[in-house]
Write a protein that holds these residues in place. Structure first.
Motif, mmCIF file in Angstrom:
data_model
loop_
_atom_site.group_PDB
_atom_site.id
_atom_site.type_symbol
_atom_site.label_atom_id
_atom_site.label_comp_id
_atom_site.label_asym_id
_atom_site.label_seq_id
_atom_site.Cartn_x
_atom_site.Cartn_y
_atom_site.Cartn_z
ATOM 1 N N SER A 171 0.856 -1.194 0.000
ATOM 2 C CA SER A 171 0.000 0.000 0.000
ATOM 3 C C SER A 171 0.887 1.237 0.000
ATOM 4 N N ASP A 172 0.373 2.290 -0.601
ATOM 5 C CA ASP A 172 1.133 3.533 -0.670
ATOM 6 C C ASP A 172 1.094 4.279 0.654
ATOM 7 N N PRO A 173 2.146 5.083 0.939
ATOM 8 C CA PRO A 173 3.225 5.476 0.031
ATOM 9 C C PRO A 173 4.364 4.463 -0.102
ATOM 10 N N ASN A 174 4.441 3.488 0.833
ATOM 11 C CA ASN A 174 5.586 2.566 0.806
ATOM 12 C C ASN A 174 5.657 1.746 -0.477
ATOM 13 N N ALA A 175 4.497 1.342 -1.010
ATOM 14 C CA ALA A 175 4.507 0.487 -2.196
ATOM 15 C C ALA A 175 5.227 1.166 -3.352
ATOM 16 N N THR A 176 4.872 2.416 -3.613
ATOM 17 C CA THR A 176 5.488 3.130 -4.740
ATOM 18 C C THR A 176 6.935 3.502 -4.443
ATOM 19 N N LEU A 177 7.195 3.962 -3.223
ATOM 20 C CA LEU A 177 8.549 4.391 -2.880
ATOM 21 C C LEU A 177 9.545 3.238 -2.973
ATOM 22 N N TRP A 178 9.177 2.100 -2.428
ATOM 23 C CA TRP A 178 10.087 0.960 -2.468
ATOM 24 C C TRP A 178 10.184 0.370 -3.867
ATOM 25 N N ASN A 179 9.075 0.379 -4.598
ATOM 26 C CA ASN A 179 9.139 -0.118 -5.968
ATOM 27 C C ASN A 179 10.130 0.704 -6.788
ATOM 28 N N ALA A 218 11.675 9.844 2.778
ATOM 29 C CA ALA A 218 10.419 9.601 2.072
ATOM 30 C C ALA A 218 9.426 8.782 2.886
ATOM 31 N N THR A 219 9.916 7.899 3.756
ATOM 32 C CA THR A 219 9.028 6.983 4.474
ATOM 33 C C THR A 219 8.888 7.288 5.958
ATOM 34 N N GLY A 220 9.552 8.337 6.452
ATOM 35 C CA GLY A 220 9.456 8.639 7.879
ATOM 36 C C GLY A 220 10.187 7.629 8.736
#
Length: 409
Positions: free
Chosen positions: A49-57, A336-338
């Protein structure tokens, strides 16, 4: 916190199912896992789930491009990851790169499913000792963690300023401030005392900082930590409902103005920052006495290379793990992910970009692995801890009796 800082219930039980592992010697992948196209790495994680899904991808794809491979990434719900790994091991379809919640690494390594990173030439220089310890089993490092998170004391700046109270630094100051800040529907202090691993996670800084140890929780040091929490519940400055609150519930109470201070983590920035009029500060969790060192647990995920039997792809997988842990990626992903970098030397760089991360980044050198003492046996200790907390807060038992019963049980 979403699922950070937790250990999935039943993991020890499911790992009792034997893994069908490929041979790790010899060349090629004869008798090993079918790993597909030689130019593609299969990656499995639970950032779905975003934001982690997009950032890590984006980070994984960028590293794939850097090392010259295509990425075939699959993200599953967190609670499904371990079962997925078991199924893939049984069918010999393990991914080339596997992300694990850090408390799970030792249990998966114990099963034989992971490749020691030392065999693949991975460099872990600069990573905090406690972080490495969480991913080490029987002297071998099995995963590398680029970013982490922990917990600290959040406080409502407006409420404390109006009361003329400074953020507490000791247990006595915490109790006094919590009492003074309790007014009407507002509690002075909030934390999660729920009967899950989240409750244990929140209690650990109090227990560890006072010299308590998970190998034997029936000690005066741990009893004193539990007495602190019980005193605040009994005085009415910490809600009795905290025995049912997850960390997300605690954040909601704080955001709504129902608590002046709380123990929580940086994953709540997205909940707190949009709240109109809420100004908050973050300081370390108070120490037992002035000048004491606060020892907290850390969360976050580590990246491992499964035993697939394909040595060439395992080396490429190691290159991907090394790339994700590069300094520039640690900094970019943290902001980006805190989260905060696992390399203490990068703390200032991250804090300069987000001042709210500074208290968390400063703790990294002293962070302790939950599995550091007991390894794969940690879930049993975690259960004993939250059981004792519950029995002391709502079961009518003294801290000493609650801890002794849980330890012996």
């Amino acid at each position: 916190m979403a699922r950070r800082g937790t250990v999935r219930t039943g993991l020890a039980a499911v790992l009792a199912v034997p893994l069908v592992l490929s041979a790790c010697g010899g060349g090629g992948d004869a008798g090993g896992t079918s790993s597909g196209d030689a130019g593609t790495l299969r990656v499995l994680d639970y950032y779905n789930s975003d934001p982690n899904a997009t950032l890590w991808n984006d980070a994984i794809e960028a590293c794939g491009e850097q090392i010259g491979v295509q990425i075939d990434r699959e993200a599953v719900p967190g609670e499904s990851l371990i079962q997925k790994v078991l199924q893939q091991s049984s069918s010999r379809t393990l991914p080339d790169v596997l992300m694990l919640d850090n408390p799970d690494v030792q249990q998966i390594a114990e099963s034989g499913a992971l490749t020691p990173l030392g065999e693949l030439g991975i460099d872990s220089t600069g990573v905090a000792e406690g972080v490495l310890k969480a991913s080490t089993y029987e002297g071998e490092l099995y995963a590398l963690q680029p970013v982490t998170n922990t917990i600290a004391l959040f406080y409502n700046k407006t409420v404390l300023e109006q009361a003329g109270i400074q953020p507490p630094t000791t247990w006595d100051e915490l109790k006094a401030a919590a009492t003074a800040l309790t007014e009407g529907d507002r509690y002075g202090f909030a934390m999660s005392n729920i009967n899950t691993y989240e409750g244990t996670w929140q209690f650990l800084p109090l227990m560890w900082s006072n010299g308590g140890d998970e190998k034997d929780i029936a000690t005066p040091e741990t009893a004193a930590a539990l007495q602190l929490v019980k005193d605040m519940v009994d005085s009415g400055s910490l809600s009795k409902s905290s025995v049912n609150w997850s960390q997300a519930d605690v954040a909601d109470q704080f955001a709504a103005g129902n608590a002046a201070m709380m123990i929580n983590g940086p994953w709540n920035f997205g909940v707190l920052d949009p709240v109109e009029g809420l100004e908050y500060g973050i300081v370390p969790i108070p120490a037992p006495t002035a000048g004491g060192t606060v020892v907290s647990p850390f969360g976050g995920e580590a990246w491992a290379v499964p035993q697939t039997g394909d040595q060439e792809k395992q080396q490429k997988a190691a290159d991907l793990v090394q790339c994700l842990n590069a300094d520039e990626n640690q900094v970019e992903i943290s902001v980006a992910t805190g989260t905060v970098p696992t390399k203490p030397e990068l703390a200032d760089e991250v804090s300069a970009q987000n001042a709210n991360l500074s208290t968390f980044a400063e703790q990294v050198p002293d962070l302790r692995a939950r599995t550091g003492e007991l390894g794969p046996e940690w879930p049993d200790a975690a259960t004993k801890i939250y059981t004792a907390v519950q029995n002391a807060l709502v079961g009518g038992m003294s801290p000493e009796d609650a801890l002794r019963q849980a330890q012996d049980g």
